[in-house]
Scaffold this active site. Structure first.
Site, short mmCIF file in Angstrom:
data_model
loop_
_atom_site.label_atom_id
_atom_site.label_comp_id
_atom_site.label_asym_id
_atom_site.label_seq_id
_atom_site.Cartn_x
_atom_site.Cartn_y
_atom_site.Cartn_z
N GLN A 111 0.83 -1.21 0.00
CA GLN A 111 0.00 0.00 0.00
C GLN A 111 0.87 1.26 0.00
OE1 GLN A 111 -3.64 -0.70 0.51
NE2 GLN A 111 -3.78 1.27 -0.50
N LYS A 126 -2.72 -0.57 6.61
CA LYS A 126 -3.68 -1.64 6.32
C LYS A 126 -4.15 -2.22 7.63
CE LYS A 126 -5.48 -3.60 2.71
NZ LYS A 126 -5.69 -3.04 1.36
N GLY A 165 -12.43 0.23 2.99
CA GLY A 165 -12.79 -1.17 2.85
C GLY A 165 -11.73 -1.98 2.14
N ASP A 166 -11.85 -3.26 2.24
CA ASP A 166 -11.10 -4.23 1.45
C ASP A 166 -12.02 -5.46 1.44
OD1 ASP A 166 -8.00 -4.58 0.42
OD2 ASP A 166 -8.75 -6.49 1.12
N THR A 210 -11.74 1.23 -8.44
CA THR A 210 -10.64 0.28 -8.63
C THR A 210 -10.77 -0.40 -9.98
OG1 THR A 210 -10.74 -0.06 -6.24
CG2 THR A 210 -9.31 -1.52 -7.49
N ASN A 241 -16.03 -6.54 -5.79
CA ASN A 241 -16.23 -5.15 -6.17
C ASN A 241 -15.34 -4.72 -7.34
OD1 ASN A 241 -14.75 -2.32 -5.37
ND2 ASN A 241 -16.97 -2.17 -5.39
O1 2IT Z 1 -6.00 -2.31 -1.56
C1 2IT Z 1 -6.46 -1.14 -1.58
O2 2IT Z 1 -5.86 -0.22 -2.14
C2 2IT Z 1 -7.74 -0.89 -0.91
N1 2IT Z 1 -8.30 -1.81 -0.35
C3 2IT Z 1 -8.33 0.49 -0.89
C4 2IT Z 1 -7.73 1.31 0.18
C5 2IT Z 1 -8.35 2.68 0.37
O3 2IT Z 1 -7.89 3.34 1.32
O4 2IT Z 1 -9.24 3.06 -0.36
#
Ligand code: 2IT
Length: 450
Positions: A111, A126, A165-166, A210, A241
């Site tokens: 990240q 994270k 979210g994830d 995404t 998603n």
């Molecule tokens: O893996 C990722 O970049 C996410 N799950 C989104 C993280 C975010 O802060 O929108």
């Protein structure tokens, strides 16, 4: 290999012997940045690599919640504030049974560089829990989220750390988490979390970002190859998603997603998942039964192949692994190589094992793009959501989408130019890794000892 680099890798392997995913991602990123490290002897002097692999801090906490029968359950929660050199820690929360410290740490490390590539002021973080959302009632999810936030709220904030979210954390969970944060702190700080509903400060296009971003990136790759997206057939693993966003954008641009896999097997829809009805059904499957994609085949009368993956089929133009980490092992990579498909565009975080990735990258004529660049549009639009929250404004869908589009173009261009600068040709994996790493390293050097 550069001595300093190999020492830090060896050290990481020793210190994190029980964290295979974390070691894997460190080896992957560090093997790419060798030319950069060679060109910057000051990295060794200031121990930039040693610092880069050590999270600034990481919290582990107990999350106790009561189920609908009044029984108690205890889960473990994590938040890893990996690197804050570029901005507030930013990254998602993953609620999944198999989540552990290694997974949170690998995601936090990735990240950091992904967020750097967005060009926006966000550090890397994270979090998550080994809570299994499958089969839980709405009330159970609510109680879990409230308990989770009660443990976490004092460590986050709009200028401190901004979760999102994830896997296992969508709009509903984000709402419950934010509600509890607001209740505990008694302030309106909606910039503390992103992926919110539109009624309380969410950004338009965030749910799609995404997947849309991944397709915009793919368009840049195709343009580089004097090719176009029109008519392309895409194989996507996963139907969460991200895959949903890819299906929508691919359809808009005249391409189609023809293969989709899930934990139970895969389906093949020669017409593509490309009508509103089909795309909505994907959303419905994700919400109701994320472990099975067979219901799609049953509903639309298309072929379903149980218990396997589609990697290796020849009748697609683009592979986009969009499910979990280490989806594509060496064995699958060999099938992909045999298929002759030209584009391998990673979307999920670390979907390819290191040996599989190495094999794919060695193949002449196969274009490989790394997930930390391809999926950066999600967190990029999260950063735009933070901007809107601090302005107390909501931008139009058009404005957000245009910014997302520009961001993805820029990430592709920076990756391409960085690889060229180091004499690596059109190597998007190395270029992306180097560009992200360089930006974080520069900020760390300028901020002194931290
Ligand atoms: O893996 C990722 O970049 C996410 N799950 C989104 C993280 C975010 O802060 O929108």
């Amino acid at each position: 290999m550069n001595k300093y680099l190999s020492n830090v890798i060896e050290d990481t392997k020793r210190k994190h012997a029980s964290e295979p995913e974390f070691v894997q991602t460190v080896e992957d990123v560090f093997s790419s940045v060798e030319p950069l490290v060679n060109a910057h002897p000051e990295y060794e002097k200031f121990d930039i690599l040693g610092r880069m692999v050590e999270p600034e801090r990481m919290f582990i906490f107990r999350v106790v919640w009561m189920d609908d029968n009044g029984e108690y359950h205890t889960n473990r929660g994590w938040r890893c504030q990996f690197n804050g050199a570029l901005g507030p820690y930013k990254g998602g929360l993953r609620f999944q049974k198999n989540v552990n410290e290694s997974i949170i740490k690998f995601l936090g490390f990735e990240q950091t560089f992904k967020n750097a590539l967005t060009g926006l002021p966000i550090g890397g973080g994270k979090g998550g829990s080994d809570f299994d959302p499958a089969g839980k009632s709405d009330a159970e999810i609510l109680r879990f989220c409230q308990s989770y936030m009660t443990a976490l709220y004092r460590y986050i904030g709009p200028d401190v750390d901004v979760p999102a979210g994830d896997m296992g954390v969508g709009k509903r969970e984000i709402g419950y988490l934010f509600g509890q944060y607001r209740r505990l702190k008694g302030v309106w700080e909606n910039g503390v979390i992103t992926g919110k509903g539109l009624s309380y400060g969410g950004s338009l296009i965030r749910p799609e970002a995404t997947g849309y971003g991944a397709v915009y990136y793919l368009e840049e790759v195709l343009e580089h190859e004097n090719d176009s997206i029109e008519g392309k057939r895409i194989g996507v693993s996963g139907f969460g998603n991200v895959a949903w966003g890819i299906m929508k954008k691919a359809t808009q641009l005249g391409a189609k997603v023809t293969y989709v896999s899930g934990p139970d097997g895969y389906f093949y829809d020669p017409d593509g998942v490309s009508t509103e009805e089909k795309i909505s059904f994907i959303e419905h499957m994700r919400a109701t039964d994320p472990r099975h994609c067979k219901p799609y085949a049953d509903k639309f009368g298309v072929e379903f192949v149980p218990g396997t993956k589609f990697w290796g089929v020849k009748d697609v133009d683009v592979y986009m692994p969009s499910a979990v980490q280490n989806d594509v092992t060496l064995e699958w990579a060999e099938k992909i190589l045999e298929s002759g498909v030209k584009y391998y565009i990673e979307v999920a975080n670390m979907p390819t094992t290191n040996e599989a990735l190495a094999a794919l990258r060695r193949k002449e004529g196969l274009i490989v793009a790394p997930s930390k660049a391809v999926n950066a549009g999600g967190v990029g639009v999260s950063a735009l959501e933070m901007s809107q929250n601090s302005e107390r404004l909501v931008w139009s869908a058009k404005e957000v989408d245009e910014q997302l589009h520009r961001m993805m173009k820029n990430i592709h261009d920076v990756s391409m130019k960085t690889a060229e600068e180091f004499g690596l040709g059109y190597d998007l994996v190395a270029g992306g890794n180097i560009a992200g790493f360089k930006k974080v390293a520069e900020a760390m050097l300028e901020q002194g000892v931290f």
